[in-house]
Design an enzyme around this catalytic site. Structure first.
Site, PDB file in Angstrom:
ATOM      1  N   GLU A  28     -10.169  36.507  67.648  1.00  0.00           N
ATOM      2  CA  GLU A  28      -9.761  36.507  66.236  1.00  0.00           C
ATOM      3  C   GLU A  28     -10.763  35.713  65.394  1.00  0.00           C
ATOM      4  OE1 GLU A  28      -8.237  37.424  63.763  1.00  0.00           O
ATOM      5  OE2 GLU A  28      -6.095  37.629  63.981  1.00  0.00           O
ATOM      6  N   ASP A  29     -10.778  35.965  64.101  1.00  0.00           N
ATOM      7  CA  ASP A  29     -11.603  35.160  63.207  1.00  0.00           C
ATOM      8  C   ASP A  29     -10.910  33.843  62.849  1.00  0.00           C
ATOM      9  OD1 ASP A  29      -9.630  36.409  61.677  1.00  0.00           O
ATOM     10  OD2 ASP A  29     -10.986  37.081  60.101  1.00  0.00           O
TER      11      ASP A  29
ATOM     12  N   ASP B 293      -4.215  31.500  60.687  1.00  0.00           N
ATOM     13  CA  ASP B 293      -3.764  30.845  59.461  1.00  0.00           C
ATOM     14  C   ASP B 293      -2.289  30.478  59.646  1.00  0.00           C
ATOM     15  OD1 ASP B 293      -3.768  30.016  56.791  1.00  0.00           O
ATOM     16  OD2 ASP B 293      -3.466  32.012  56.002  1.00  0.00           O
TER      17      ASP B 293
ATOM     18  N   LYS C  14      -6.309  26.881  60.873  1.00  0.00           N
ATOM     19  CA  LYS C  14      -5.859  25.977  59.810  1.00  0.00           C
ATOM     20  C   LYS C  14      -4.502  25.390  60.230  1.00  0.00           C
ATOM     21  CE  LYS C  14      -7.593  28.778  55.934  1.00  0.00           C
ATOM     22  NZ  LYS C  14      -7.142  29.659  54.836  1.00  0.00           N
TER      23      LYS C  14
ATOM     24  N   PHE D 151      -9.862  28.164  51.453  1.00  0.00           N
ATOM     25  CA  PHE D 151     -10.151  29.581  51.633  1.00  0.00           C
ATOM     26  C   PHE D 151     -11.620  29.719  51.974  1.00  0.00           C
ATOM     27  CE2 PHE D 151     -10.918  33.999  50.856  1.00  0.00           C
ATOM     28  CZ  PHE D 151      -9.801  34.560  51.441  1.00  0.00           C
TER      29      PHE D 151
ATOM     30  N   ARG E  84     -18.685  39.139  54.068  1.00  0.00           N
ATOM     31  CA  ARG E  84     -18.599  39.119  55.533  1.00  0.00           C
ATOM     32  C   ARG E  84     -19.968  38.918  56.184  1.00  0.00           C
ATOM     33  NH1 ARG E  84     -13.427  40.867  56.965  1.00  0.00           N
ATOM     34  NH2 ARG E  84     -12.519  42.477  55.660  1.00  0.00           N
TER      35      ARG E  84
END
Ligand code: IMP
Length: 171
Positions: free
Chosen positions: A94-95, A98, A126, A147, A160
């Site tokens: 995953e990137d 959150d 996060k 963000f 990106r």
């Protein structure tokens, strides 16, 4: 709007080399099905698998757990993997984790398919935003509630391609 560097390209690559080493130790030469979560994880997947020695069967999945900006609590499958993961080692990449909703649902879905093992690598996390607690086996960086964009992560589909993680601010 402005973008400032939050995590440099060099720091990202250093951390990826460390993670790749840990992955190689854990899988000990056994093949792993890597499932990259589109679109955000594409760059992390690409760099991480190249730093690994572990043999990889690569596939990608695209899911969405949001309708507009509201969380629906449901996972919408946009593109499923083609590979059958039954009795295989699976590593989801995953990137960012959150709230944890997306990856919690995705892990549950993959577990239903009977893999030999299931692990998660995420470049970013996060912790202050956690609503669904997720075990991240390989974590790049814990970050504050900011963000971020770049290195695969987007703002409305843009940024990106940046080779570093940047902090986005509208001002
Ligand atoms: P979660 O289900 O709340 O954990 O959301 C995870 C997804 O939200 C990620 O895969 C990203 O697509 C997106 N996301 C969360 N935070 C950020 C951010 O700071 N920048 C870009 N995308 C983000």
């Amino acid at each position: 709007m402005s973008v400032s560097t939050y995590i440099s390209a060099e720091k990202i690559q250093e951390r990826i080399n460390e993670i790749a080493h840990l992955v190689d130790i854990d899988y000990n030469g056994e093949e792993v099905v890597v499932i990259g979560v589109l679109n955000g994880a594409f760059m992390f997947v690409s760099d991480l698998i190249r730093a690994m020695q572990t043999p990889v069967y690569l596939d990608f999945i695209a899911v969405s757990s949001y309708e507009g900006t509201e969380s629906t609590g449901k996972l919408k499958m946009l593109k499923d993997i083609k590979v059958d993961v039954k009795d295989k080692h699976v590593l989801i990449i995953e990137d960012i984790v959150d709230t944890g909703l997306t990856i919690t649902k995705l892990k549950a879905l993959m577990l239903e398919r009977g893999p030999k093992s299931l692990k998660l690598a995420s470049l970013l996390h996060k912790p202050s935003r956690t609503e669904h607690k997720v075990d991240i086996d390989y974590l790049g960086f814990e970050i504050e509630d900011k963000f971020v964009i770049g290195y695969g992560l987007d703002f409305n589909g843009l940024y990106r391609e940046l080779p570093y993680i940047g902090e986005y601010s509208a001002s």
